[in-house]
Write an enzyme that holds these catalytic residues in place. Structure first.
Site, mmCIF file in Angstrom:
data_model
loop_
_atom_site.group_PDB
_atom_site.id
_atom_site.type_symbol
_atom_site.label_atom_id
_atom_site.label_comp_id
_atom_site.label_asym_id
_atom_site.label_seq_id
_atom_site.Cartn_x
_atom_site.Cartn_y
_atom_site.Cartn_z
ATOM 1 C CB CYS A 31 -0.928 -0.001 1.129
ATOM 2 S SG CYS A 31 -2.059 -1.300 1.372
ATOM 3 N N GLY A 59 -0.750 0.425 -4.976
ATOM 4 C CA GLY A 59 -2.114 0.146 -4.644
ATOM 5 C C GLY A 59 -3.138 0.642 -5.620
ATOM 6 C CG ASN A 137 2.819 -0.173 3.315
ATOM 7 O OD1 ASN A 137 2.316 -1.443 2.783
ATOM 8 N ND2 ASN A 137 4.068 0.157 2.721
ATOM 9 N N GLY A 138 1.568 -2.321 5.592
ATOM 10 C CA GLY A 138 2.059 -3.312 6.187
ATOM 11 C C GLY A 138 1.006 -4.322 6.672
ATOM 12 C CE1 TYR A 279 6.614 -6.025 -9.960
ATOM 13 C CE2 TYR A 279 5.749 -6.177 -7.776
ATOM 14 C CZ TYR A 279 5.353 -6.233 -9.422
ATOM 15 O OH TYR A 279 4.300 -6.096 -9.901
#
Length: 492
Positions: A31, A59, A137-138, A279
């Protein structure tokens, strides 16, 4: 520690049954979070919008912005969020309605589980101390236990994401302590796993990062406004100057007096996600001081050193494979070329009305340039192989376009274990490398040769061993994984 739970976990087995034969998707890009506080009182919604736009790669399922005025009542927040891309959810009229000098934004990719409106972020809680706005985020590994504890104490949950667990913990702790940042700290002492947080209280903006630093978070400044963002590319987009990264375990608070920092939870035992460099992150970003583009060039150079081959052209699978292909070309002397045309208008998902339609899904996104690969010995660089179906179709695509040979090089080691910290790496029985040798995978994807980045060379991507997580390759988890894979129930 190596996880031995995949085979005897009923949740994993059930999920595997559901996913059998499923279409391989690209890995989920986590995210993206963005927060801003303009100390001069200017509205921040439009800047948050552009920040989220630059984080769209992290996202693509949903997004949202919440703002409030620090000079108003403590419960004056406004929020707009919805399913879809940033451009789909927001327009000029909606942004004009979001009036506030402090706010947070979020773009979401669900690592597993429901992608529904209820699970969109930011989360906004109205409680006795005012308004709490949170973007996360996570993934937490103890979300299930904490959720049950909170429910037994009367909490009512409206989502299935562990971010709501964090928000409730902060709100509850805030009732016992004098400041919002103290509440964040106490909540951090309870939660385990990966989290980068941007939290707005009625008068403060707070950025926090888990002690291992799994997920990135940086600080920027534009005039008299401070910004928190998942990546530096978002700072560039809004014209903010990079100040520094939030250190793993650090809590940074923005008030009218400027920045304050709490480093009492900083341990020095770091586990940054190596896949941010391979990535996830945009190539123009810097993560903890390391240029992402340079990391990918290095990966390509390493592949050329370890897996040389007689070839006529090196090509990358867009987008993250391109830089690695350039690195391979520079190291090997084999010319670099562009062999794929990518349809930029295809998002993460698109309508596939029946099984037969899935066969052409790769070609909807990519098409090979015949004039580039015809009669050539091609080295094709990609960032990863998950189930192998997509890679096999791309190899076939190049050969159908006339390539004589296709030598595949992968800029990461083989995926052998699932990720519990936010990356959408599935259970082991869905990973082609967990069941097959490199030689077998090479045959299955139809390549003439196959080489993966060696695990012991990963540290070269970040210029040394500054502490990174490689659990999806090694099974050595920095934090003990949950007893069951709860990603399908609680995710970010």
């Amino acid at each position: 520690m190596k996880c031995d739970r995949q085979e005897d976990c009923s949740v994993c087995r059930n999920k595997a049954c559901i996913l059998t034969g499923a279409e391989e998707q690209e890995l989920g890009e986590e995210c993206g979070v963005f927060g801003m506080y303009d100390l001069d009182g200017a509205d921040v919604a439009s800047s948050i919008y552009y920040g989220l736009f630059s984080l769209q790669h992290r996202g693509q399922e949903s997004c949202g912005i919440a703002v409030s005025r620090t000079d108003g009542e403590k419960r004056n927040s406004q929020m707009i969020k919805g399913m879809g891309l940033v451009n789909d959810v927001f327009d000029a009229e909606k942004l004009e309605k979001l009036r506030g000098d402090i706010g947070v934004g979020h773009v979401r990719y669900s690592t597993a589980g429901a992608s529904i409106p209820e699970n969109t972020q930011p989360l906004v809680l109205n409680y006795i101390k005012g308004t709490l706005m949170l973007a996360h985020n996570g993934n937490l590994v103890n979300a299930l236990d904490l959720r049950r504890e909170l429910e037994l104490n009367g909490a009512i949950f409206h989502t299935t994401i562990d971010s709501e667990v964090i928000a409730y913990l902060i709100a509850r702790e805030r009732l016992q302590v004098g400041t919002a940042e103290e509440a964040v700290k106490l909540a951090m002492q309870r939660i385990q796993g990966a989290y980068s947080l941007v939290v707005a209280s009625p008068r403060k903006l707070i950025g926090a990062r888990d002690p291992y630093g799994f997920r990135p978070l940086c600080i920027g400044k534009r005039d008299n406004a401070y910004v928190f963002a998942s990546e530096t590319c978002a700072l560039d987009t809004v014209g903010a100057e990079f100040v520094r990264d939030v250190a793993p375990g650090e809590i940074v608070t923005v008030t009218p007096n400027g920045l304050t920092s709490d480093t009492s939870m900083v341990t020095g035992e770091h586990a940054r996600c190596i896949f941010e460099y391979i990535y996830f992150a945009r190539p123009d970003s810097y993560i903890d001081g390391v240029c992402v583009h340079s990391s990918r060039l290095t990966a390509g150079r390493i592949l050329a050193q370890d897996y040389p081959v007689e070839a006529d052209i090196v090509v990358g699978v867009p987008e993250s494979g391109n830089a690695a292909a350039m690195g391979y070309s520079m190291e090997s002397g084999v010319p670099y070329g562009t062999a794929f045309v990518k349809n930029s208008y295809v998002g993460r998902t698109f309508i596939k009305p029946k099984q037969s339609a899935r066969e052409s899904s790769v070609m909807v996104k990519l098409n090979a340039l015949r004039e580039v690969v015809k009669d050539k010995r091609v080295v094709m660089i990609d960032d990863s192989i998950v189930r192998g179906t997509t890679c096999a179709r791309i190899v076939k695509m190049i050969k159908d376009a006339g390539a004589r040979q296709v030598h595949v090089r992968i800029s990461s080691p083989p995926f052998l274990y699932p990720c519990y910290f936010g990356t959408d790496v599935p259970s082991s029985d869905q990973l082609i490398a967990s069941k097959h040798s490199v030689e077998e995978i090479c045959e299955l994807i139809g390549a003439d040769s196959l080489g993966y980045l060696k695990e012991d060379r990963l540290k070269e991507l970040i210029g040394g061993d500054m502490g990174y997580c490689h659990a999806c390759f090694s099974g050595d988890y920095p934090v003990a994984p949950p007893k069951c894979d709860i990603r399908g129930e609680y995710d970010t």
